[in-house]
Scaffold this motif. Structure first.
Motif, mmCIF file in Angstrom:
data_model
loop_
_atom_site.group_PDB
_atom_site.id
_atom_site.type_symbol
_atom_site.label_atom_id
_atom_site.label_comp_id
_atom_site.label_asym_id
_atom_site.label_seq_id
_atom_site.Cartn_x
_atom_site.Cartn_y
_atom_site.Cartn_z
ATOM 1 N N THR A 37 0.836 -1.206 0.000
ATOM 2 C CA THR A 37 0.000 0.000 0.000
ATOM 3 C C THR A 37 0.868 1.253 0.000
ATOM 4 O O THR A 37 0.940 1.972 -0.989
ATOM 5 C CB THR A 37 -0.925 0.014 1.228
ATOM 6 O OG1 THR A 37 -0.126 -0.092 2.415
ATOM 7 C CG2 THR A 37 -1.927 -1.114 1.153
ATOM 8 N N ARG A 60 3.321 12.060 15.861
ATOM 9 C CA ARG A 60 1.932 11.584 15.829
ATOM 10 C C ARG A 60 1.333 11.667 17.214
ATOM 11 O O ARG A 60 1.964 11.257 18.191
ATOM 12 C CB ARG A 60 1.934 10.139 15.342
ATOM 13 C CG ARG A 60 0.569 9.449 15.217
ATOM 14 C CD ARG A 60 0.802 8.045 14.680
ATOM 15 N NE ARG A 60 -0.360 7.210 14.579
ATOM 16 C CZ ARG A 60 -0.909 6.807 13.423
ATOM 17 N NH1 ARG A 60 -0.405 7.222 12.291
ATOM 18 N NH2 ARG A 60 -1.934 5.994 13.410
ATOM 19 N N ASP A 64 -3.883 8.196 18.351
ATOM 20 C CA ASP A 64 -4.086 7.637 17.015
ATOM 21 C C ASP A 64 -3.470 6.234 16.980
ATOM 22 O O ASP A 64 -2.254 6.091 16.941
ATOM 23 C CB ASP A 64 -3.411 8.564 15.986
ATOM 24 C CG ASP A 64 -3.851 8.278 14.565
ATOM 25 O OD1 ASP A 64 -4.657 7.349 14.358
ATOM 26 O OD2 ASP A 64 -3.381 8.985 13.659
ATOM 27 N N HIS A 69 1.370 -5.467 11.947
ATOM 28 C CA HIS A 69 1.600 -6.314 10.784
ATOM 29 C C HIS A 69 2.156 -7.658 11.232
ATOM 30 O O HIS A 69 3.088 -7.703 12.040
ATOM 31 C CB HIS A 69 2.584 -5.634 9.836
ATOM 32 C CG HIS A 69 2.089 -4.307 9.314
ATOM 33 N ND1 HIS A 69 1.869 -3.224 10.132
ATOM 34 C CD2 HIS A 69 1.743 -3.915 8.073
ATOM 35 C CE1 HIS A 69 1.410 -2.208 9.397
ATOM 36 N NE2 HIS A 69 1.325 -2.604 8.147
ATOM 37 N N THR A 119 -9.302 -2.818 21.404
ATOM 38 C CA THR A 119 -9.244 -3.482 20.103
ATOM 39 C C THR A 119 -7.897 -3.213 19.454
ATOM 40 O O THR A 119 -7.188 -2.284 19.843
ATOM 41 C CB THR A 119 -10.344 -2.946 19.181
ATOM 42 O OG1 THR A 119 -10.187 -1.532 19.065
ATOM 43 C CG2 THR A 119 -11.740 -3.250 19.745
ATOM 44 N N ARG A 123 -2.960 -6.582 10.156
ATOM 45 C CA ARG A 123 -3.005 -7.013 8.755
ATOM 46 C C ARG A 123 -1.785 -7.843 8.378
ATOM 47 O O ARG A 123 -0.727 -7.745 9.008
ATOM 48 C CB ARG A 123 -3.225 -5.833 7.806
ATOM 49 C CG ARG A 123 -2.009 -5.095 7.313
ATOM 50 C CD ARG A 123 -2.480 -4.056 6.280
ATOM 51 N NE ARG A 123 -1.367 -3.319 5.678
ATOM 52 C CZ ARG A 123 -0.858 -3.599 4.472
ATOM 53 N NH1 ARG A 123 -1.318 -4.594 3.744
ATOM 54 N NH2 ARG A 123 0.139 -2.860 3.991
ATOM 55 N N PRO A 144 2.549 2.455 11.425
ATOM 56 C CA PRO A 144 1.706 3.407 10.708
ATOM 57 C C PRO A 144 2.406 3.771 9.405
ATOM 58 O O PRO A 144 3.531 3.320 9.154
ATOM 59 C CB PRO A 144 1.682 4.610 11.654
ATOM 60 C CG PRO A 144 3.025 4.584 12.305
ATOM 61 C CD PRO A 144 3.413 3.122 12.412
ATOM 62 N N SER A 145 1.772 4.578 8.582
ATOM 63 C CA SER A 145 2.435 5.067 7.381
ATOM 64 C C SER A 145 3.659 5.891 7.790
ATOM 65 O O SER A 145 3.640 6.576 8.813
ATOM 66 C CB SER A 145 1.457 5.902 6.560
ATOM 67 O OG SER A 145 0.805 6.865 7.371
ATOM 68 N N SER A 183 -4.435 0.548 3.387
ATOM 69 C CA SER A 183 -5.328 -0.607 3.452
ATOM 70 C C SER A 183 -6.754 -0.194 3.795
ATOM 71 O O SER A 183 -6.994 0.845 4.418
ATOM 72 C CB SER A 183 -4.817 -1.587 4.516
ATOM 73 O OG SER A 183 -4.794 -0.970 5.788
ATOM 74 N N ARG A 197 -12.281 2.691 6.969
ATOM 75 C CA ARG A 197 -11.489 3.481 6.002
ATOM 76 C C ARG A 197 -11.505 2.736 4.676
ATOM 77 O O ARG A 197 -11.102 1.586 4.632
ATOM 78 C CB ARG A 197 -10.038 3.624 6.497
ATOM 79 C CG ARG A 197 -9.124 4.354 5.511
ATOM 80 C CD ARG A 197 -7.718 4.579 6.065
ATOM 81 N NE ARG A 197 -6.918 3.364 6.072
ATOM 82 C CZ ARG A 197 -5.683 3.298 6.563
ATOM 83 N NH1 ARG A 197 -5.122 4.358 7.096
ATOM 84 N NH2 ARG A 197 -5.019 2.159 6.536
ATOM 85 N N PRO A 246 -9.480 7.298 10.763
ATOM 86 C CA PRO A 246 -8.665 8.451 10.421
ATOM 87 C C PRO A 246 -9.541 9.587 9.924
ATOM 88 O O PRO A 246 -10.622 9.355 9.419
ATOM 89 C CB PRO A 246 -7.768 7.927 9.299
ATOM 90 C CG PRO A 246 -8.405 6.683 8.812
ATOM 91 C CD PRO A 246 -9.277 6.163 9.903
HETATM 92 O O1 TXA Z 1 -1.896 0.315 4.385
HETATM 93 C C1 TXA Z 1 -1.822 0.625 5.577
HETATM 94 O O2 TXA Z 1 -2.737 0.411 6.363
HETATM 95 C C2 TXA Z 1 -0.533 1.312 6.050
HETATM 96 C C3 TXA Z 1 0.619 0.317 5.896
HETATM 97 C C4 TXA Z 1 1.884 0.830 6.476
HETATM 98 O O3 TXA Z 1 0.245 -0.914 6.469
HETATM 99 N N1 TXA Z 1 -0.670 1.750 7.398
HETATM 100 C C5 TXA Z 1 -1.424 2.816 7.744
HETATM 101 O O4 TXA Z 1 -1.360 3.147 9.077
HETATM 102 O O5 TXA Z 1 -2.095 3.427 6.967
HETATM 103 P P1 TXA Z 1 -1.843 4.555 9.673
HETATM 104 O O6 TXA Z 1 -1.259 4.669 10.991
HETATM 105 O O7 TXA Z 1 -1.492 5.641 8.758
HETATM 106 O O8 TXA Z 1 -3.358 4.377 9.878
HETATM 107 C C6 TXA Z 1 -3.798 3.600 10.963
HETATM 108 C C7 TXA Z 1 -5.216 3.905 11.226
HETATM 109 C C8 TXA Z 1 -5.414 4.787 12.442
HETATM 110 O O9 TXA Z 1 -5.355 6.165 12.116
HETATM 111 C C9 TXA Z 1 -6.782 4.371 12.931
HETATM 112 O O10 TXA Z 1 -7.732 5.168 12.304
HETATM 113 C C10 TXA Z 1 -6.919 2.940 12.414
HETATM 114 O O11 TXA Z 1 -5.865 2.682 11.566
HETATM 115 N N2 TXA Z 1 -6.827 2.006 13.547
HETATM 116 C C11 TXA Z 1 -5.760 1.366 14.039
HETATM 117 N N3 TXA Z 1 -6.080 0.617 15.108
HETATM 118 C C12 TXA Z 1 -7.385 0.790 15.312
HETATM 119 C C13 TXA Z 1 -8.320 0.316 16.275
HETATM 120 N N4 TXA Z 1 -7.955 -0.511 17.237
HETATM 121 N N5 TXA Z 1 -9.593 0.704 16.167
HETATM 122 C C14 TXA Z 1 -9.979 1.538 15.179
HETATM 123 N N6 TXA Z 1 -9.135 2.043 14.233
HETATM 124 C C15 TXA Z 1 -7.865 1.675 14.308
#
Ligand code: TXA
Ligand code: MG
Length: 380
Positions: A37, A60, A64, A69, A119, A123, A144-145, A183, A197, A246
């Motif tokens: 991604t 960050r 958030d 992974h 929670t 992935r 995260p990204s 993703s 998302r 997000p």
């Molecule tokens: O494709 C992707 O998902 C990329 C690659 C690196 O794997 N990762 C990514 O991570 O986009 P990031 O941190 O930019 O976005 C993670 C988002 C958080 O902002 C949140 O909204 C959601 O995932 N998230 C993570 N854990 C969560 C949880 N326990 N409950 C609800 N939302 C969660």
């Protein structure tokens, strides 16, 4: 901190490079690496001190949560309390790949990873480099990204370096990522399951496995007044709540320039962008156009007329006929325009279907709600 950059063969990742990255993780460091991604910024998920370094590097906010992974479906229960039948069914269909599942967490997952939620997002990535790293390390990796907070996600190592040089231990350069947007996040802790998302896996594809899955409602998508209130008036309160999706944070995917998203019938969108670009340029603004290539072609006369004064710059991303390529090129074009120091960005997007939903979502967030609806859709 000195940031090392190592090139890695995308399709046959060099064992020595993978071993170096794993050593950094075992020592509690952070490593940026390609996924299919976008690039991720990873640390060992069960080491709270290492995870804290991710937040520091990115700037960050700690409310958030991060996505963890893992190498395979069998490894999901390293961080999730259980693998429910729906998770197994979705995983069997879409993993490895651009799908994140929200599941109840195991107690030993640090609160920092999940922003205090009960929670966890998990992935199994498909990129050969990510897979090699996860298999060689045997570790669940929170990532995260790999961008500075509020910057567009990185789709190549140069983007990561621009944001994080001197802030992370190691960057693995495996070329450009495949999908280009993050993703799809599916929350399996609510009934029926909810797409939190849109991303690399479309709602239609998910429905084939989970027929009653819910897409984002206008509220989820921030299109209603109540969302405006959340993002503007209640900003301070929202900032301290865990971010379950997000975009509740005011500046997500925010370019430096003020971005407006134009929506509606294609011809009307192009006409409106042309008219506004001419007016803004005449007012002395530096204008960036971020559109699929057909739109930019139609806007060529506007760009040419203002070109002498260097006031209107165009960056195409993909095509209306090829939304997968549009997704692949979106963030690089957005960063490119930001690099040109434009004051405003006027943007359009391919149809809001399949991966076009993810593109629309990212531009909507970059626009922070500035959407101009023109033509047929406006009258409807
Ligand atoms: O494709 C992707 O998902 C990329 C690659 C690196 O794997 N990762 C990514 O991570 O986009 P990031 O941190 O930019 O976005 C993670 C988002 C958080 O902002 C949140 O909204 C959601 O995932 N998230 C993570 N854990 C969560 C949880 N326990 N409950 C609800 N939302 C969660
Ligand atoms: Mg991100």
């Amino acid at each position: 901190m000195i940031t090392r950059v190592l090139t890695v063969d995308r399709d046959a990742p060099d064992a020595s490079v993978i071993a170096e990255a794993v050593a950094v993780w075992r020592a509690g460091g952070v490593v940026a690496f390609p996924t299919e991604t976008v690039y991720g910024l990873g640390a060992y998920a069960l080491d709270a001190v290492a995870v804290a370094r991710i937040f520091t590097a990115k700037g960050r906010p700690s409310n958030d949560p991060l996505i963890v992974h893992v190498a395979s479906m069998a490894e999901v229960t390293r961080v999730a309390a259980a693998l429910p039948p729906l998770a197994r069914a979705l995983g069997e269909r879409f993993w490895p790949g651009p799908l994140t599942l929200i599941l109840p967490k195991r107690p030993d997952v640090p609160a920092l990873v999940t922003a205090g939620l009960q929670t966890v997002g998990v992935r199994v990535p498909a990129h050969p480099v990510a897979r090699a790293l996860l298999e060689a390390s045997g570790l669940p990796i929170a990532a995260p990204s790999a961008n500075r907070f509020s910057r567009p996600s990185p789709t190549c190592a140069a983007h990561v370096l621009a944001d994080l040089d001197g802030r992370v231990d190691l960057i693995l350069d495996g070329g450009t990522t495949d999908v280009g947007v993050e993703s799809t996040i599916v929350d399996l802790t609510v009934d029926p399951p909810l797409v939190r998302r849109p991303g690399g896996i479309s709602l239609g594809a998910l429905r084939a496995v989970v027929p009653d899955i819910r897409g984002q409602t206008p509220v989820d998508r921030g299109q209603t007044p109540s969302m405006e209130l959340r993002t503007v008036d209640n900003a301070a309160a929202v900032e301290h709540m865990p971010q379950v999706a997000p975009g509740q944070l005011i500046r997500h995917y925010a370019p430096r320039a003020v971005l407006t998203l134009y929506e509606g019938q294609t011809d009307a969108v192009v006409t409106a962008i042309g008219t506004d670009a001419r007016r803004l340029a005449a007012e002395g603004q530096r204008v960036g156009l971020l559109t699929p290539e057909e739109d930019l072609l139609a806007l060529a006369p506007v760009i040419a007329a203002a070109a002498a004064r260097g006031r209107v710059l165009g960056r195409a991303y993909g095509s209306r006929r090829d939304s997968a390529r549009a997704a692949h090129e979106l963030f690089a074009s957005l960063r490119g325009l930001d690099g040109e120091q434009v004051d405003v960005i006027l943007a359009s997007a391919p149809a809001d279907a399949e991966i076009g939903q993810a593109i629309r979502d990212r531009l909507f967030r970059a626009a922070e709600g500035r959407v101009r609806r023109v033509g047929a859709k406006e009258e409807a």
